[in-house]
Design a protein around this motif. Structure first.
Motif, PDB file in Angstrom:
ATOM      1  N   ARG A  95      10.046 -16.315  16.475  1.00 46.45           N
ATOM      2  CA  ARG A  95      10.289 -16.341  15.169  1.00 46.45           C
ATOM      3  C   ARG A  95       8.935 -16.746  14.403  1.00 46.45           C
ATOM      4  NH1 ARG A  95      14.646 -21.115  15.670  1.00 46.45           N
ATOM      5  NH2 ARG A  95      12.724 -22.116  16.930  1.00 46.45           N
ATOM      6  N   LEU A  96       8.844 -16.053  13.273  1.00 46.92           N
ATOM      7  CA  LEU A  96       7.521 -16.087  12.534  1.00 46.92           C
ATOM      8  C   LEU A  96       7.942 -16.777  11.370  1.00 46.92           C
ATOM      9  CD1 LEU A  96       4.631 -15.418  12.055  1.00 46.92           C
ATOM     10  CD2 LEU A  96       5.167 -13.164  10.838  1.00 46.92           C
ATOM     11  N   TRP A  97       7.534 -18.070  11.150  1.00 45.45           N
ATOM     12  CA  TRP A  97       8.186 -18.876   9.944  1.00 45.45           C
ATOM     13  C   TRP A  97       7.085 -18.687   8.654  1.00 45.45           C
ATOM     14  CZ3 TRP A  97      12.455 -21.811  10.667  1.00 45.45           C
ATOM     15  CH2 TRP A  97      12.615 -22.254  12.013  1.00 45.45           C
ATOM     16  N   LEU A  98       7.946 -18.347   7.504  1.00 44.76           N
ATOM     17  CA  LEU A  98       7.340 -18.080   6.415  1.00 44.76           C
ATOM     18  C   LEU A  98       7.312 -19.129   5.490  1.00 44.76           C
ATOM     19  CD1 LEU A  98       9.193 -14.717   5.810  1.00 44.76           C
ATOM     20  CD2 LEU A  98       7.029 -14.853   7.070  1.00 44.76           C
ATOM     21  N   LYS A  99       8.282 -20.026   5.317  1.00 45.10           N
ATOM     22  CA  LYS A  99       8.524 -21.319   4.569  1.00 45.10           C
ATOM     23  C   LYS A  99       8.116 -22.306   5.091  1.00 45.10           C
ATOM     24  CE  LYS A  99      11.500 -19.296   0.874  1.00 45.10           C
ATOM     25  NZ  LYS A  99      12.770 -19.392   0.396  1.00 45.10           N
ATOM     26  N   ARG A 100       8.162 -22.640   6.361  1.00 44.04           N
ATOM     27  CA  ARG A 100       7.958 -23.966   7.012  1.00 44.04           C
ATOM     28  C   ARG A 100       6.413 -24.557   6.486  1.00 44.04           C
ATOM     29  NH1 ARG A 100       8.317 -24.631  13.243  1.00 44.04           N
ATOM     30  NH2 ARG A 100       6.276 -23.358  13.330  1.00 44.04           N
ATOM     31  N   ARG A 101       6.502 -25.695   6.118  1.00 48.26           N
ATOM     32  CA  ARG A 101       5.268 -26.443   5.733  1.00 48.26           C
ATOM     33  C   ARG A 101       4.096 -26.757   6.873  1.00 48.26           C
ATOM     34  NH1 ARG A 101       4.708 -27.891   0.590  1.00 48.26           N
ATOM     35  NH2 ARG A 101       6.620 -28.051  -0.727  1.00 48.26           N
ATOM     36  N   VAL A 102       3.187 -25.985   7.018  1.00 49.55           N
ATOM     37  CA  VAL A 102       2.268 -26.420   8.055  1.00 49.55           C
ATOM     38  C   VAL A 102       1.150 -27.074   7.578  1.00 49.55           C
ATOM     39  CG1 VAL A 102       1.053 -25.220  10.191  1.00 49.55           C
ATOM     40  CG2 VAL A 102       3.184 -24.041   9.088  1.00 49.55           C
ATOM     41  N   GLU A 103       0.514 -27.808   8.405  1.00 48.93           N
ATOM     42  CA  GLU A 103      -0.891 -28.625   7.851  1.00 48.93           C
ATOM     43  C   GLU A 103      -1.851 -27.960   8.015  1.00 48.93           C
ATOM     44  OE1 GLU A 103      -3.428 -32.518   9.707  1.00 48.93           O
ATOM     45  OE2 GLU A 103      -1.660 -32.028  10.546  1.00 48.93           O
ATOM     46  N   LYS A 104      -2.598 -27.810   7.223  1.00 53.01           N
ATOM     47  CA  LYS A 104      -3.827 -27.038   7.094  1.00 53.01           C
ATOM     48  C   LYS A 104      -4.918 -27.395   8.118  1.00 53.01           C
ATOM     49  CE  LYS A 104      -7.107 -24.779   3.770  1.00 53.01           C
ATOM     50  NZ  LYS A 104      -7.685 -24.748   2.304  1.00 53.01           N
ATOM     51  N   ILE A 105      -5.164 -26.243   8.785  1.00 52.56           N
ATOM     52  CA  ILE A 105      -6.107 -26.496   9.809  1.00 52.56           C
ATOM     53  C   ILE A 105      -7.277 -25.648   9.554  1.00 52.56           C
ATOM     54  CG2 ILE A 105      -6.495 -26.374  12.442  1.00 52.56           C
ATOM     55  CD1 ILE A 105      -3.324 -26.680  12.806  1.00 52.56           C
ATOM     56  N   VAL A 106      -8.240 -26.153   9.782  1.00 53.93           N
ATOM     57  CA  VAL A 106      -9.737 -25.228   9.752  1.00 53.93           C
ATOM     58  C   VAL A 106     -10.290 -25.349  11.139  1.00 53.93           C
ATOM     59  CG1 VAL A 106     -11.871 -25.268   8.662  1.00 53.93           C
ATOM     60  CG2 VAL A 106     -10.198 -26.140   7.173  1.00 53.93           C
ATOM     61  N   GLN A 107     -10.301 -24.029  11.626  1.00 54.75           N
ATOM     62  CA  GLN A 107     -10.853 -23.731  13.044  1.00 54.75           C
ATOM     63  C   GLN A 107     -11.829 -22.515  13.145  1.00 54.75           C
ATOM     64  OE1 GLN A 107      -6.998 -23.529  15.145  1.00 54.75           O
ATOM     65  NE2 GLN A 107      -7.820 -25.241  16.287  1.00 54.75           N
ATOM     66  N   GLU A 108     -12.687 -22.740  13.755  1.00 60.48           N
ATOM     67  CA  GLU A 108     -13.753 -21.648  13.966  1.00 60.48           C
ATOM     68  C   GLU A 108     -13.178 -20.667  15.041  1.00 60.48           C
ATOM     69  OE1 GLU A 108     -17.519 -22.285  15.344  1.00 60.48           O
ATOM     70  OE2 GLU A 108     -17.192 -24.183  15.923  1.00 60.48           O
ATOM     71  N   ASP A 109     -13.620 -19.247  14.931  1.00 61.48           N
ATOM     72  CA  ASP A 109     -13.224 -18.409  16.245  1.00 61.48           C
ATOM     73  C   ASP A 109     -14.183 -18.685  17.372  1.00 61.48           C
ATOM     74  OD1 ASP A 109     -11.242 -17.581  14.325  1.00 61.48           O
ATOM     75  OD2 ASP A 109     -12.331 -15.651  14.058  1.00 61.48           O
ATOM     76  N   ARG A 110     -13.434 -19.416  18.279  1.00 59.91           N
ATOM     77  CA  ARG A 110     -14.134 -19.675  19.686  1.00 59.91           C
ATOM     78  C   ARG A 110     -13.505 -19.017  20.933  1.00 59.91           C
ATOM     79  NH1 ARG A 110     -16.484 -25.613  20.129  1.00 59.91           N
ATOM     80  NH2 ARG A 110     -17.500 -24.447  21.669  1.00 59.91           N
ATOM     81  N   LEU A 111     -14.348 -18.613  21.616  1.00 61.75           N
ATOM     82  CA  LEU A 111     -13.859 -18.154  23.037  1.00 61.75           C
ATOM     83  C   LEU A 111     -14.808 -18.617  23.980  1.00 61.75           C
ATOM     84  CD1 LEU A 111     -11.832 -16.035  24.504  1.00 61.75           C
ATOM     85  CD2 LEU A 111     -13.883 -14.325  24.216  1.00 61.75           C
ATOM     86  N   ASP A 112     -14.137 -19.229  25.326  1.00 64.25           N
ATOM     87  CA  ASP A 112     -14.602 -19.571  26.283  1.00 64.25           C
ATOM     88  C   ASP A 112     -13.780 -19.108  27.625  1.00 64.25           C
ATOM     89  OD1 ASP A 112     -16.298 -21.651  27.775  1.00 64.25           O
ATOM     90  OD2 ASP A 112     -14.309 -22.293  28.512  1.00 64.25           O
ATOM     91  N   VAL A 113     -14.687 -18.398  28.455  1.00 61.15           N
ATOM     92  CA  VAL A 113     -14.334 -17.589  29.622  1.00 61.15           C
ATOM     93  C   VAL A 113     -15.057 -17.886  30.548  1.00 61.15           C
ATOM     94  CG1 VAL A 113     -13.805 -15.399  30.478  1.00 61.15           C
ATOM     95  CG2 VAL A 113     -13.770 -15.450  27.896  1.00 61.15           C
ATOM     96  N   ARG A 114     -14.121 -18.345  31.750  1.00 62.56           N
ATOM     97  CA  ARG A 114     -14.711 -18.656  32.826  1.00 62.56           C
ATOM     98  C   ARG A 114     -13.988 -17.813  34.013  1.00 62.56           C
ATOM     99  NH1 ARG A 114     -12.921 -24.546  33.289  1.00 62.56           N
ATOM    100  NH2 ARG A 114     -11.423 -23.878  31.996  1.00 62.56           N
ATOM    101  N   ILE A 115     -14.839 -17.097  34.891  1.00 63.92           N
ATOM    102  CA  ILE A 115     -14.180 -16.232  35.887  1.00 63.92           C
ATOM    103  C   ILE A 115     -14.462 -16.758  37.453  1.00 63.92           C
ATOM    104  CG2 ILE A 115     -14.699 -14.064  37.036  1.00 63.92           C
ATOM    105  CD1 ILE A 115     -13.503 -13.938  34.195  1.00 63.92           C
ATOM    106  N   GLN A 116     -13.549 -16.766  38.013  1.00 65.77           N
ATOM    107  CA  GLN A 116     -13.426 -17.352  39.370  1.00 65.77           C
ATOM    108  C   GLN A 116     -12.847 -15.944  40.467  1.00 65.77           C
ATOM    109  OE1 GLN A 116     -10.872 -20.655  39.472  1.00 65.77           O
ATOM    110  NE2 GLN A 116     -12.468 -22.095  38.572  1.00 65.77           N
ATOM    111  N   ARG A 117     -13.593 -16.143  41.632  1.00 67.00           N
ATOM    112  CA  ARG A 117     -13.212 -14.998  42.597  1.00 67.00           C
ATOM    113  C   ARG A 117     -12.775 -15.590  43.780  1.00 67.00           C
ATOM    114  NH1 ARG A 117     -14.468 -10.442  39.473  1.00 67.00           N
ATOM    115  NH2 ARG A 117     -16.595 -10.587  38.103  1.00 67.00           N
ATOM    116  N   LEU A 118     -11.730 -14.875  44.582  1.00 67.98           N
ATOM    117  CA  LEU A 118     -11.407 -15.216  45.896  1.00 67.98           C
ATOM    118  C   LEU A 118     -11.474 -14.046  46.671  1.00 67.98           C
ATOM    119  CD1 LEU A 118      -9.942 -17.119  48.079  1.00 67.98           C
ATOM    120  CD2 LEU A 118      -7.840 -16.399  47.223  1.00 67.98           C
TER     121      LEU A 118
END
Length: 267
Positions: free
Chosen positions: A178-201
């Motif tokens: 469900r994509l909400w079109l009218k529900r009030r959502v607190e304004k959030i300011v976030q920067e685009d961040r990406l953290d990737v960790r690779i583990q191998r077995l």
């Protein structure tokens, strides 16, 4: 058995055996890439009739479930009197493509690459049937008052939403689609961040098997992420487990339609 019938049986048996011996050929995305022994090419369409989906990649947890479509970002524009949507699709075998909306909010004037297509309900989801190829699927909605929410197909990994001319950086989209079109959502300011960790077995067997565990933390907007060097050199992927829409490209890169959250992906 006469000679003609015997020759027919031998040819068909040989072709079926060829598809059994080389399962990788059946999973090729392009029928022209199938490895067919000389002299049997003319029987390819006959053997694959009704089985075209077996040329598609399989699901990460079930080799009998074939994934024959790949969506791009869903673009939704919402206004007071209606809305419209547009999305690109890659179709590998003829099948159904789900659309946003549903009962009481049915997509109108739906087109694929500029041509009108019929919209059919499948399990309550508006859908169109497309042949293999690349498509831009577009349509519109009409209403007297904008709805509180709109249903979005689970196959969609990325959404761009505009309401009354304003881009919504962080759409309110829950796990039920469900994509909400009218529900009030607190304004959030976030920067685009990406953290990737690779583990191998590493399983030192013959052949050697390596389980790659990618731990991904995403913040900011929903977006498409491409990860290089996830696979070891010359490795052949056998299984992909991902809670997000993801695929492995022919060059070995991992393509993910990511949204904010903590995600675990295994190859």
């Amino acid at each position: 058995m006469n000679n003609s019938l015997r020759r027919y049986v031998v040819i068909v048996s040989a072709l079926v055996a060829a598809f059994s011996i080389w399962p990788g050929a059946v999973l090729a995305a392009n029928p022209n890439d199938l490895i067919i022994p000389p002299g049997l090419e003319e029987w390819t369409a006959w053997v694959l009739h009704g089985q075209e989906n077996k040329q598609c990649p399989t699901s990460y947890n079930d080799g009998q479930v074939y994934r024959c479509s790949w969506p791009s970002r869903l673009n939704l524009v919402i206004n007071a009197g209606g809305g419209n949507f547009k999305q690109e699709w890659l179709i590998l075998a003829k099948g159904w493509v789900p659309l946003p909306g549903g009962a009481g909010l049915w997509p109108q004037q739906v087109q694929a690459n500029g041509e009108n297509v019929a919209v059919i309900t499948r399990n309550g989801v508006p859908s169109v049937r497309l042949k293999p190829g690349r498509y831009v699927v577009a349509g519109s909605f009409t209403w007297n008052e904008a709805p509180e929410m709109i249903s979005v197909p689970p196959a969609c990994g990325l959404i761009s939403l505009s309401i009354e001319g304003k881009d919504i950086d962080f759409p309110a989209w829950d796990k039920t689609g469900r994509l909400w079109l009218k529900r009030r959502v607190e304004k959030i300011v976030q920067e685009d961040r990406l953290d990737v960790r690779i583990q191998r077995l590493v399983d030192d067997a013959i052949p050697m098997e390596v389980t790659t565990h990618a731990i991904i933390d995403v913040s900011g907007r929903t977006r498409e992420i491409q990860l290089d060097d996830v696979l070891l050199p010359a490795a052949r992927p056998m299984n992909l487990t991902s809670p997000l829409p993801a695929r492995i490209n022919p060059d070995g890169t991992l393509l993910i339609q990511a949204r904010p959250g903590h995600w675990d992906i295994q190859i």
